[in-house]
Motif scaffolding. Structure first.
Motif, PDB file in Angstrom:
ATOM      1  N   VAL A 186      -6.276  12.997  86.514  1.00  0.00           N
ATOM      2  CA  VAL A 186      -4.837  12.906  86.240  1.00  0.00           C
ATOM      3  C   VAL A 186      -4.298  11.610  86.820  1.00  0.00           C
ATOM      4  CG1 VAL A 186      -2.586  13.999  86.601  1.00  0.00           C
ATOM      5  CG2 VAL A 186      -4.624  15.421  86.299  1.00  0.00           C
ATOM      6  N   MET A 187      -3.370  10.990  86.092  1.00  0.00           N
ATOM      7  CA  MET A 187      -2.695   9.798  86.609  1.00  0.00           C
ATOM      8  C   MET A 187      -1.183   9.983  86.519  1.00  0.00           C
ATOM      9  SD  MET A 187      -2.653   5.825  85.278  1.00  0.00           S
ATOM     10  CE  MET A 187      -4.344   5.459  85.745  1.00  0.00           C
ATOM     11  N   ASP A 188      -0.509   9.757  87.625  1.00  0.00           N
ATOM     12  CA  ASP A 188       0.954   9.685  87.632  1.00  0.00           C
ATOM     13  C   ASP A 188       1.308   8.204  87.545  1.00  0.00           C
ATOM     14  OD1 ASP A 188       3.632  10.068  87.845  1.00  0.00           O
ATOM     15  OD2 ASP A 188       3.603  11.083  89.784  1.00  0.00           O
ATOM     16  N   MET A 189       1.765   7.773  86.387  1.00  0.00           N
ATOM     17  CA  MET A 189       1.952   6.352  86.125  1.00  0.00           C
ATOM     18  C   MET A 189       3.122   5.751  86.895  1.00  0.00           C
ATOM     19  SD  MET A 189       1.267   6.316  82.005  1.00  0.00           S
ATOM     20  CE  MET A 189       1.268   4.523  81.888  1.00  0.00           C
ATOM     21  N   ARG A 190       4.025   6.583  87.362  1.00  0.00           N
ATOM     22  CA  ARG A 190       5.132   6.102  88.190  1.00  0.00           C
ATOM     23  C   ARG A 190       5.388   7.122  89.299  1.00  0.00           C
ATOM     24  NH1 ARG A 190      10.527   7.345  88.252  1.00  0.00           N
ATOM     25  NH2 ARG A 190      11.839   5.859  89.383  1.00  0.00           N
ATOM     26  N   ALA A 191       4.522   7.097  90.277  1.00  0.00           N
ATOM     27  CA  ALA A 191       4.670   7.996  91.418  1.00  0.00           C
ATOM     28  C   ALA A 191       5.740   7.437  92.345  1.00  0.00           C
ATOM     29  CB  ALA A 191       3.346   8.132  92.155  1.00  0.00           C
ATOM     30  N   VAL A 192       6.493   8.290  92.973  1.00  0.00           N
ATOM     31  CA  VAL A 192       7.500   7.862  93.951  1.00  0.00           C
ATOM     32  C   VAL A 192       7.023   8.288  95.336  1.00  0.00           C
ATOM     33  CG1 VAL A 192       9.914   7.991  94.663  1.00  0.00           C
ATOM     34  CG2 VAL A 192       9.343   7.958  92.238  1.00  0.00           C
ATOM     35  N   TYR A 193       7.181   9.556  95.655  1.00  0.00           N
ATOM     36  CA  TYR A 193       6.663  10.078  96.921  1.00  0.00           C
ATOM     37  C   TYR A 193       5.342  10.838  96.722  1.00  0.00           C
ATOM     38  CZ  TYR A 193      11.394   9.179  98.694  1.00  0.00           C
ATOM     39  OH  TYR A 193      12.576   8.589  99.054  1.00  0.00           O
ATOM     40  N   GLY A 194       4.850  10.904  95.508  1.00  0.00           N
ATOM     41  CA  GLY A 194       3.648  11.681  95.230  1.00  0.00           C
ATOM     42  C   GLY A 194       3.932  13.157  95.046  1.00  0.00           C
ATOM     43  N   GLY A 195       5.191  13.507  94.755  1.00  0.00           N
ATOM     44  CA  GLY A 195       5.564  14.905  94.628  1.00  0.00           C
ATOM     45  C   GLY A 195       4.867  15.618  93.484  1.00  0.00           C
ATOM     46  N   LEU A 237      -5.115  13.450  81.624  1.00  0.00           N
ATOM     47  CA  LEU A 237      -3.667  13.622  81.523  1.00  0.00           C
ATOM     48  C   LEU A 237      -2.959  12.444  82.188  1.00  0.00           C
ATOM     49  CD1 LEU A 237      -1.633  16.864  81.903  1.00  0.00           C
ATOM     50  CD2 LEU A 237      -0.921  14.870  83.219  1.00  0.00           C
ATOM     51  N   LEU A 238      -1.971  11.899  81.490  1.00  0.00           N
ATOM     52  CA  LEU A 238      -1.115  10.851  82.044  1.00  0.00           C
ATOM     53  C   LEU A 238       0.307  11.390  82.119  1.00  0.00           C
ATOM     54  CD1 LEU A 238      -2.288   7.616  80.155  1.00  0.00           C
ATOM     55  CD2 LEU A 238      -3.167   8.581  82.279  1.00  0.00           C
ATOM     56  N   HIS A 239       0.985  11.069  83.216  1.00  0.00           N
ATOM     57  CA  HIS A 239       2.358  11.539  83.436  1.00  0.00           C
ATOM     58  C   HIS A 239       3.240  10.318  83.660  1.00  0.00           C
ATOM     59  CE1 HIS A 239       5.663  13.292  86.009  1.00  0.00           C
ATOM     60  NE2 HIS A 239       5.609  14.189  85.035  1.00  0.00           N
ATOM     61  N   ALA A 240       4.255  10.159  82.818  1.00  0.00           N
ATOM     62  CA  ALA A 240       5.134   8.985  82.906  1.00  0.00           C
ATOM     63  C   ALA A 240       6.576   9.445  83.060  1.00  0.00           C
ATOM     64  CB  ALA A 240       4.976   8.112  81.667  1.00  0.00           C
ATOM     65  N   ASP A 241       7.093   9.367  84.261  1.00  0.00           N
ATOM     66  CA  ASP A 241       8.447   9.811  84.562  1.00  0.00           C
ATOM     67  C   ASP A 241       9.384   8.606  84.616  1.00  0.00           C
ATOM     68  OD1 ASP A 241      10.671  11.258  85.359  1.00  0.00           O
ATOM     69  OD2 ASP A 241      10.118  11.228  87.477  1.00  0.00           O
ATOM     70  N   HIS A 242      10.197   8.441  83.566  1.00  0.00           N
ATOM     71  CA  HIS A 242      11.160   7.334  83.491  1.00  0.00           C
ATOM     72  C   HIS A 242      10.506   5.984  83.773  1.00  0.00           C
ATOM     73  CE1 HIS A 242      13.948  10.671  83.404  1.00  0.00           C
ATOM     74  NE2 HIS A 242      14.878   9.839  82.998  1.00  0.00           N
ATOM     75  N   LEU A 243       9.353   5.785  83.161  1.00  0.00           N
ATOM     76  CA  LEU A 243       8.624   4.525  83.295  1.00  0.00           C
ATOM     77  C   LEU A 243       8.838   3.619  82.091  1.00  0.00           C
ATOM     78  CD1 LEU A 243       6.404   2.707  84.629  1.00  0.00           C
ATOM     79  CD2 LEU A 243       4.738   4.017  83.290  1.00  0.00           C
ATOM     80  N   LEU A 264      -0.390  13.502  77.259  1.00  0.00           N
ATOM     81  CA  LEU A 264       0.591  12.574  77.814  1.00  0.00           C
ATOM     82  C   LEU A 264       1.912  13.318  77.940  1.00  0.00           C
ATOM     83  CD1 LEU A 264       1.758   9.737  78.572  1.00  0.00           C
ATOM     84  CD2 LEU A 264       2.146   9.388  76.110  1.00  0.00           C
ATOM     85  N   ILE A 265       2.477  13.318  79.147  1.00  0.00           N
ATOM     86  CA  ILE A 265       3.795  13.907  79.387  1.00  0.00           C
ATOM     87  C   ILE A 265       4.747  12.769  79.713  1.00  0.00           C
ATOM     88  CG2 ILE A 265       5.152  15.500  80.785  1.00  0.00           C
ATOM     89  CD1 ILE A 265       2.576  16.979  81.468  1.00  0.00           C
ATOM     90  N   VAL A 266       5.821  12.674  78.941  1.00  0.00           N
ATOM     91  CA  VAL A 266       6.799  11.603  79.141  1.00  0.00           C
ATOM     92  C   VAL A 266       8.159  12.219  79.428  1.00  0.00           C
ATOM     93  CG1 VAL A 266       7.872   9.534  78.167  1.00  0.00           C
ATOM     94  CG2 VAL A 266       5.544  10.168  77.488  1.00  0.00           C
ATOM     95  N   ARG A 267       8.795  11.785  80.495  1.00  0.00           N
ATOM     96  CA  ARG A 267      10.174  12.142  80.808  1.00  0.00           C
ATOM     97  C   ARG A 267      10.954  10.831  80.817  1.00  0.00           C
ATOM     98  NH1 ARG A 267       9.926  17.144  83.715  1.00  0.00           N
ATOM     99  NH2 ARG A 267      11.924  16.771  84.713  1.00  0.00           N
ATOM    100  N   ASP A 268      11.969  10.723  79.976  1.00  0.00           N
ATOM    101  CA  ASP A 268      12.673   9.447  79.887  1.00  0.00           C
ATOM    102  C   ASP A 268      13.981   9.644  79.140  1.00  0.00           C
ATOM    103  OD1 ASP A 268      13.007   6.571  80.083  1.00  0.00           O
ATOM    104  OD2 ASP A 268      10.822   6.457  80.157  1.00  0.00           O
ATOM    105  N   ASP A 269      14.694   8.532  78.893  1.00  0.00           N
ATOM    106  CA  ASP A 269      15.917   8.649  78.113  1.00  0.00           C
ATOM    107  C   ASP A 269      15.559   8.961  76.664  1.00  0.00           C
ATOM    108  OD1 ASP A 269      15.768   6.117  76.501  1.00  0.00           O
ATOM    109  OD2 ASP A 269      15.893   5.198  78.486  1.00  0.00           O
TER     110      ASP A 269
END
Length: 821
Positions: free
Chosen positions: A672-681, A733-739, A766-771
């Motif tokens: 798994v890759m978190d493409m924009r990790a902040v605190y690693g939550g 799995l790739l996770h992109a949170d507002h990236l 691929l999970i994308v959270r964004d505008d």
């Protein structure tokens, strides 16, 4: 005989005396039910419509729309008090009214009987929406909803302030035989045919303050309801391959918290001052056509490591410059081909022992290292006996031998995050999982054919990297242990520059475990290297803790410990290697040249590195001791609070939404890759899963990577305008949170999505959270690649997209001249 369906009675005259009689019966029934509700001992807090079991497939239609809350400036939040935007919540949570107040209000409501859907409280304390003549269904009796409902109630009991104070003010409807049937198919028909009635249903969900009169209904509420229903219909999940439905929008938590501020954290780009000039692209077209990349590397193409043109023009390869990153001026927008006969990867943990030969069709390493028990060709598989050059008879024995030699290592407690340099096929890191340890394994691309690719295919963390002329892409003082088993790195040359780089990334008090041939062999070359290394390590003030011989594997292991104070540094007779200048930031690492100097240990007890982190797993959940309340976190709160709120947020999102609501079979997910990790939550929330997460902190984001390591996770800096240093088909799995919305301001978004396709395995997610605008763009791009949209959801300006990559490859070919040898 079934009773007839009742029509609404607002502003309508009864058509017969029979209807008048029915009205009286309904009134009496309501009074009786109201008395029963007040006296029943089983009446509990109403189910919060924001938090509904994801297993409840029947109720998803009425769950999708979160309630609008007055006085709440925050969007899409599950419950008050548990997200980084908690302080922005309004005061919509009021205490429940007393029984006499409830009774009085119910009497009032019974006399006025408005044209509104009602919520009926069942004996189990649940709230069920009903329409006149519409089927009711107790969610607790649904096939899949039991466990989730119990969990929801527990959450409400733990957080009484989150209860809906308006629930006890709701009226009830008499049950009909149609209501009692509660069949799934009938509910579906009711939902599809009664959208107009559903709109008024959402009005009753609006949260009110404690004593607000339920008769007050404004035009504003009706307008908000219309918006909610439209979102509910348009946001219907697309989930053709899984029985799981998407969670309600509130659980998806499309929060404003994702708009990160730098707070007290600078960015890696600022620290390093070597950010690559951004490549700009429009990224605004919706008609996308893809071509297949034609390169010498073929299915194994890594754009920044296979830039043949740039490598050929290098003036020297003395310091492994040809193995370092040389990214093309314009990142490729074509797709990498698949190996012939590619199959779905074998799942973990079986993949640790064997992989499909067709997925990584390379045999040179098996031929070259076969006698050392690295990898063997066994029929249609490549097998890994569990050994390596230094542990031919098993990695677990070797791992246990290290701890027996130095008990303070305490695998999985004190020592949690390891760097394995020259990892080979990464069996060391692969078996450290059994000791609750995660390992960042690295090796140069093609030094030994496909060794990192083997590791990733096996489900073991690894990156293609080399210690050449620049620093490793990690912060300073983050690894608990650095390991080198016959890695053949010339640590002692050029003033010990390479060993000093290990010193930079190793925690004060951390261990360097070295089991190369100079430790135990008596050949002339080995003896000379041992002597040079001993002198260098003494000047670096590292303490030789143990040197022992493993008789089973026939190797020696030397273990050194980095000092925790500066006493030794200041007492040296000769200041060599020199101490780095005070202006030298040990955390700056993105394309920063290596230097032959040492950074001092932090003396201030409030600084990171002055104390060892909490033992695992306690360190995962607690804010690091060095995060100060005077610091502003990424989302605007005091840093420790920001950290905790982020952890709670991702715990809730993962458990309530991701694990069951996105149509993902998590048993098939390992890398798994978190493409924009902040605190690693996000990674922390997956701690109970059999996965590992590469936390990527973009160089233009707040530099929080040290926090991720402090909590016992690992990650890397990266610029997503460039290619990632990994082989194609590396991640499940790739996770992109507002990236992506941020990247398209300075990168070609088409190239970024092409890189996502390169990194992701076929059938990967691929999970994308964004505008919403960016979600639409990404969805159009992946659809053009024949990816399956599993779920898409949007509300106002925020959205979520879950897609699965296909095996499709285009017929058109694009030749990349710079990648042709």
């Amino acid at each position: 005989m079934a009773q007839p369906r009742y029509t609404r009675i607002d502003n309508r005259r009864p058509s017969s005396n029979y209807c008048s009689t029915v009205t009286v019966v309904v009134f009496v029934a309501l009074c009786l039910v109201g008395i029963w509700m007040m006296t029943s001992s089983s009446v509990g807090p109403a189910q919060n419509v924001d938090e509904v079991s994801l297993d409840n497939k029947d109720g998803i239609k009425k769950q999708m729309t979160p309630p609008a809350e007055e006085g709440n400036g925050q969007k899409f939040e599950d419950a008050s008090g548990d997200t980084p935007n908690e302080d922005k919540k309004g005061d919509g949570d009021a205490s429940l009214p007393k029984e006499d107040e409830i009774s009085s209000k119910q009497d009032n409501q019974e006399e006025k009987k408005e044209e509104k859907p009602k919520e009926e409280s069942t004996p189990s304390g649940e709230t069920i929406e009903t329409e006149a003549g519409e089927d009711k269904k107790d969610d607790s009796k649904s096939e899949n909803g039991g466990g989730g409902d119990s969990e929801e109630k527990k959450d409400l009991k733990d957080n009484p302030d989150e209860e809906n104070p308006d629930t006890n003010e709701k009226q009830t409807k008499p049950e009909t035989e149609d209501n009692e049937s509660g069949e799934d198919g009938e509910n579906q028909k009711q939902f599809e045919s009664d959208n107009s009635e559903k709109k008024s249903s959402d009005d009753d969900k609006e949260t009110k303050t404690g004593n607000e009169d339920t008769e007050t209904k404004t035009e504003k509420e009706n307008t908000e309801t219309n918006v909610d229903v439209q979102v509910e219909q348009e946001g219907q999940p697309k989930n053709e391959t899984s029985g799981d439905l998407s969670p309600p929008g509130a659980q998806l938590e499309l929060l404003n918290e994702t708009t990160a501020q730098n707070g007290s954290f600078s960015t890696q780009a600022t620290e390093s001052k070597n950010e690559k000039e951004a490549q700009k692209g429009s990224g605004d077209k919706l008609d996308y056509k893809w071509a297949l990349c034609n390169t010498t590397a073929g299915p194994d193409y890594i754009p920044c490591l296979d830039n043949v043109q740039a490598i050929k023009s290098l003036p020297s390869t003395k310091h492994y410059e040809h193995r370092e990153r040389h990214c093309p001026d314009s990142p490729p927008t074509c797709l990498v081909p698949l190996p012939e006969g590619y199959k779905r990867p074998i799942e973990w943990p079986k993949s640790r022992e064997k992989i499909w030969y067709t997925n990584v069709p390379h045999t040179k390493l098996a031929e070259y290292k076969g006698h050392q028990n690295w990898v063997k060709v066994t029929g249609e598989y490549l097998t890994f006996p569990g050994g390596g050059t230094q542990f031919k008879h098993g990695a677990l024995h070797y791992i246990d031998f290290i701890q027996e030699s130095v008990p303070a290592i305490a695998w999985g407690k004190r020592s949690r995050v390891v760097l394995d340099v020259g990892c080979g096929v990464a069996s060391f890191g692969g078996f450290l999982f059994d000791r609750d340890v995660i390992t960042m394994s690295l090796a140069p691309k093609d030094e030994h054919e496909a060794q990192v690719q083997f590791a990733l295919e096996r489900g073991i963390p690894a990156i293609s990297a080399v210690m050449g002329t620049t620093r490793l892409p990690f912060p300073g003082r983050v690894f608990d242990i650095v390991h080198c088993a016959r890695c053949r790195v010339p640590w002692h040359i050029e003033g010990g520059k390479l060993l000093l780089e290990l010193n930079r990334v190793l925690r004060p008090g951390g261990f360097f475990v070295w089991s190369a041939t100079p430790v135990y062999q008596k050949k002339t070359e080995d003896v000379e290297i041992w002597k040079a290394m001993s002198e260098l390590i003494k000047k670096m003030c590292w303490e030789l803790v143990s040197i022992n011989k493993d008789t089973i594997n026939g190797v020696g292991v030397a273990t050194y410990r980095k000092p925790t104070s500066n006493e030794c540094y200041t007492s040296r007779s000769e200041p060599q290697p020199p101490i780095c200048a005070e202006s030298d930031d040990p955390n700056a690492s993105w394309k920063v040249p290596l230097q032959a100097c040492m950074h001092t240990a932090p003396e201030d007890k409030t600084q990171r590195g002055s104390q060892w982190p909490e033992q695992w797993p306690a360190r995962l959940e607690k804010p690091p001791f060095w995060l100060s309340s005077s610091q502003t976190g990424v989302y605007g709160k005091a840093a420790p609070e920001d950290f905790s709120a982020d952890y709670e947020h991702w715990n809730r999102v993962v458990t309530k939404s991701y694990l069951k609501g996105l149509g993902i079979n998590w048993a098939s997910v390992r890398n798994v890759m978190d493409m924009r990790a902040v605190y690693g939550g996000f990674a922390a929330a997956l701690k109970e899963m059999k996965v590992w997460v590469m936390n990527v902190v973009p160089i233009d984001s707040p530099d929080t990577l040290a926090i991720i390591y402090e909590r016992g996770l690992f990650g890397i800096y990266h610029d997503w305008c460039e290619s990632f240093s990994t082989y194609p088909r590396s991640y499940d799995l790739l996770h992109a949170d507002h990236l992506f919305s941020k990247l398209k301001q300075r990168c070609n978004l088409t190239a970024v999505i092409a890189e996502v396709d390169r990194v992701l395995r076929p059938e990967g997610k691929l999970i994308v959270r964004d505008d919403a605008e960016t979600i639409q763009q990404v969805e159009a791009m992946v659809k053009a690649m024949k990816w399956e949209v599993r779920m898409t959801y949007s509300k106002e300006k925020e959205g979520l997209l879950s897609v699965q990559k296909s095996f499709w490859r285009p017929n058109e070919v694009e030749t990349l001249t710079y990648a042709i040898g």
